[in-house]
Motif scaffolding. Sequence first.
Motif, short mmCIF file in Angstrom:
data_model
loop_
_atom_site.label_atom_id
_atom_site.label_comp_id
_atom_site.label_asym_id
_atom_site.label_seq_id
_atom_site.Cartn_x
_atom_site.Cartn_y
_atom_site.Cartn_z
N ALA A 16 88.56 57.78 54.29
CA ALA A 16 88.10 58.53 55.33
C ALA A 16 86.70 58.01 56.04
O ALA A 16 85.81 57.63 55.16
N VAL A 17 86.60 57.83 57.26
CA VAL A 17 85.02 57.64 57.82
C VAL A 17 84.93 58.91 58.63
O VAL A 17 85.76 59.44 59.32
N LEU A 18 83.92 59.56 58.43
CA LEU A 18 83.35 60.75 58.82
C LEU A 18 82.01 60.80 59.67
O LEU A 18 81.21 60.04 59.34
N HIS A 19 81.86 61.47 60.91
CA HIS A 19 80.78 61.48 61.83
C HIS A 19 80.38 62.75 61.92
O HIS A 19 81.27 63.58 62.44
N ARG A 20 79.13 63.26 61.39
CA ARG A 20 78.64 64.56 61.58
C ARG A 20 77.91 64.66 62.82
O ARG A 20 76.93 63.96 62.86
N ALA A 21 78.14 65.46 63.80
CA ALA A 21 77.38 65.50 65.21
C ALA A 21 75.94 65.88 65.21
O ALA A 21 75.17 65.20 65.73
N LYS A 22 75.84 66.64 64.05
CA LYS A 22 74.41 67.32 64.33
C LYS A 22 73.21 66.40 63.86
O LYS A 22 71.93 66.48 64.61
N ASP A 23 73.33 65.54 63.16
CA ASP A 23 72.41 64.69 62.96
C ASP A 23 72.89 63.05 62.79
O ASP A 23 72.13 62.23 62.43
N GLY A 24 74.16 62.96 63.50
CA GLY A 24 74.57 61.38 63.81
C GLY A 24 74.97 60.74 62.20
O GLY A 24 75.03 59.51 62.01
N HIS A 25 75.09 61.53 61.12
CA HIS A 25 75.15 60.95 59.73
C HIS A 25 76.74 60.28 59.74
O HIS A 25 77.65 61.38 60.13
N ASP A 26 76.93 59.32 59.35
CA ASP A 26 78.12 58.39 59.16
C ASP A 26 78.42 58.41 57.74
O ASP A 26 77.55 58.08 56.92
N LEU A 83 86.00 67.16 48.12
CA LEU A 83 84.49 66.67 48.10
C LEU A 83 84.28 66.97 49.85
O LEU A 83 83.07 67.58 50.11
N ILE A 84 85.08 66.75 50.76
CA ILE A 84 85.02 67.05 51.90
C ILE A 84 84.57 68.33 52.19
O ILE A 84 83.87 68.88 53.15
N ALA A 85 85.48 69.38 51.72
CA ALA A 85 85.33 70.93 51.79
C ALA A 85 83.75 71.13 51.33
O ALA A 85 83.29 71.85 52.16
N ARG A 86 83.45 70.85 50.03
CA ARG A 86 82.34 71.01 49.55
C ARG A 86 80.99 70.69 50.39
O ARG A 86 79.98 71.38 50.74
N ARG A 87 81.06 69.43 51.03
CA ARG A 87 79.93 68.61 51.31
C ARG A 87 79.73 69.00 52.97
O ARG A 87 78.84 68.64 53.70
N TYR A 88 81.22 69.10 53.59
CA TYR A 88 81.21 68.62 55.16
C TYR A 88 81.88 69.78 56.01
O TYR A 88 81.52 70.03 57.14
N GLY A 89 82.54 70.66 55.00
CA GLY A 89 83.39 71.67 55.81
C GLY A 89 82.57 72.98 55.97
O GLY A 89 81.29 72.99 55.56
N ARG A 90 82.87 73.79 56.84
CA ARG A 90 82.39 75.29 56.96
C ARG A 90 83.27 76.33 56.31
O ARG A 90 82.67 77.39 56.06
N LEU A 91 84.54 76.35 56.04
CA LEU A 91 85.46 77.35 55.54
C LEU A 91 85.56 76.86 54.05
O LEU A 91 85.48 75.74 53.70
N PRO A 92 85.80 77.97 53.48
CA PRO A 92 86.34 77.90 52.09
C PRO A 92 87.59 76.98 51.78
O PRO A 92 88.38 77.27 52.90
N LEU A 93 87.93 76.26 50.64
CA LEU A 93 89.01 75.58 50.82
C LEU A 93 90.19 76.18 50.72
O LEU A 93 91.10 75.78 51.20
N GLN A 94 90.11 77.48 50.30
CA GLN A 94 91.48 78.34 50.56
C GLN A 94 91.92 78.46 51.83
O GLN A 94 93.12 78.47 52.05
N GLN A 95 90.84 78.59 52.78
CA GLN A 95 91.39 78.54 54.28
C GLN A 95 92.12 77.41 54.86
O GLN A 95 92.96 77.38 55.46
N SER A 96 91.30 76.45 54.38
CA SER A 96 91.83 75.10 54.90
C SER A 96 93.13 74.63 54.32
O SER A 96 93.71 73.96 54.98
#
Length: 578
Positions: free
Chosen positions: A100-110, A158-171
């Motif tokens: 996966a390649v992820l881009h976080r908008a708030k700080d431009g982190h790739d 990993l994605i849920a813990r470091r980049y998501g907003r919701l608990p893994l259960q909801q996703s």
Amino acid sequence: MRFPLTWRLSLSPVLLSLLLVAGSAFAADGTPKAAATVHPSPMQQRPGRAAIASANFLATNAGHEVLARGGNAFDAAIAVAATLSVVEPESSGIGGGFMAVLHRAKDGHDVFIDAREIAPAAVDRKDYLHADGSPNRDAALKGPLSAGIPGEPAGLVLIARRYGRLPLQQSLAPAIRIARDGFLPDARLRNAIAEQHKDLQRWPASAAKYLSNDKPPAEGVLWRDPEQARTLQMIAAHGDDGFYRGETAARLVAAVKAAGGNWTLADLASYEAKERAPIVVNYRGYRIVTAPPPSSGGVAIAEILNILSGFELTRMDPAQRVHYIVEAMRRAFRDHNDYLGDPDFVQMPLDMLLSPFYADGLRQGILPDKATPSSMLPRAEAAEPGMHTTHFSIIDADGNMAAITSTVNYTMGSTFVAAGTGVLLNDEMDDFALVPNKPNVYGLLGSAANAPEGGKRMLSSMSPSIVIGADRVAVIGSPGGSTIITQVLEGILHFVDGESAQQITAHKRFHHQYLPDVVNVEDGAFDPATSAALTKMGYKLEPREPWGFMNVVTWDRKTNKLDAASDPRRPSGLGKVQ
């Protein structure tokens, strides 16, 4: 650092010193340095809406459901991936892996997320040979010996813990619900089960899951997957421990060992999804963020774009444009698998391969009116992943982006379901160079850099990518084995030329991978005059059935318009803006 013979002979001492000094973005072992990644200022503009393009409408809808609950693009990505594990097991699943390649908008982190499978500690090349030393294709492709330790569950956690907003259960909730309550399998899944019918019969848990009265699911009949629902619930409740330790891990290892495999509880417990710095290349004012090793795709795409940056493709007639693109493809495929492997095991000359100076040298060897026979270039040995993979693209209302390519390798992976888990295991071990200088299932050779070792990730061509320009953005990727690289490349070129998501996914495709020395051509890709001109240059054009399943999301920041498109070659896909 090892250089191809043709380049070594032409390098001046000054150019060589410039090259060695210029490549500062990679560590001595060839891995990208996270600290060296340059991020632009975060985008201040928000799309205000979200777009998802995936291979199945249920997965796309699951992603939008999670967004509606307050999740971001990364939560939606978890929902899409997990749902595809249920409804599209022929291509991906929690028994496989993803990049996966992820881009976080708030700080431009790739960031690049490496959830590729690994070899079990007890891997032994002899297990993939017949008594006479010839490759045992069945062991490499079917059953538990063909399966690497899955990476997808750890990657989603990993994605849920470091980049998501919701608990893994909801996703994970939409995938769990669909697996538990049932869905109507589409024609692609029914056909895949029919294609793999004989091999599914070999394994009791596989036959029980995918066959009814020894037949594939019938059209219009609801299909439930309660065991996978329980496994997903364990991951939702316990994260990594819900899959790699405890009850699920014990069942996985017991099933694999009972069928002749060599997994251990320690193999599962030691698995780790990793964050790596992505590869970044600039082309015609666009910033392309793509996959680093253990993907070979991003390196090849960057090398091709660096070569093409020296040509004015938009001013060329179609035959001349294709000629230069194919020659760049030829040279990149010559290089990429000769050098690349798991960055935790292999030292790689990425500074060289990604250098514009290196691209300059390669460009000088391209004749303007004649194909370069691959036999004229130094030998390379390549190993590629399978054709049956999936990709999805997401942009959310805040401008977060996710490009994720997931796979179990060949159609329905190993065809082996671990009893009591509902998990269909991958057959990614065939992506290693299991037998030196012997072709894998796709007729491609292997190099020492991609030899199997316990804990090592096999090389992949998965190329999830994000393309960021001043006014336009694209999230792009596709399945397709070695053609992933050329599909994503051609998609990027079309996007840079100003085309829409729908136009990009619909384009007819062509492909060259150094060996065999042919240009695969989709029907309608070239008009008769272009085909004749290319043939006169020395190209062998070989017709091929349509390939790939590209999913693209674009954002025009001038008009603040989002578009999402799925490949029209596969009617089950869905690109949806909401």
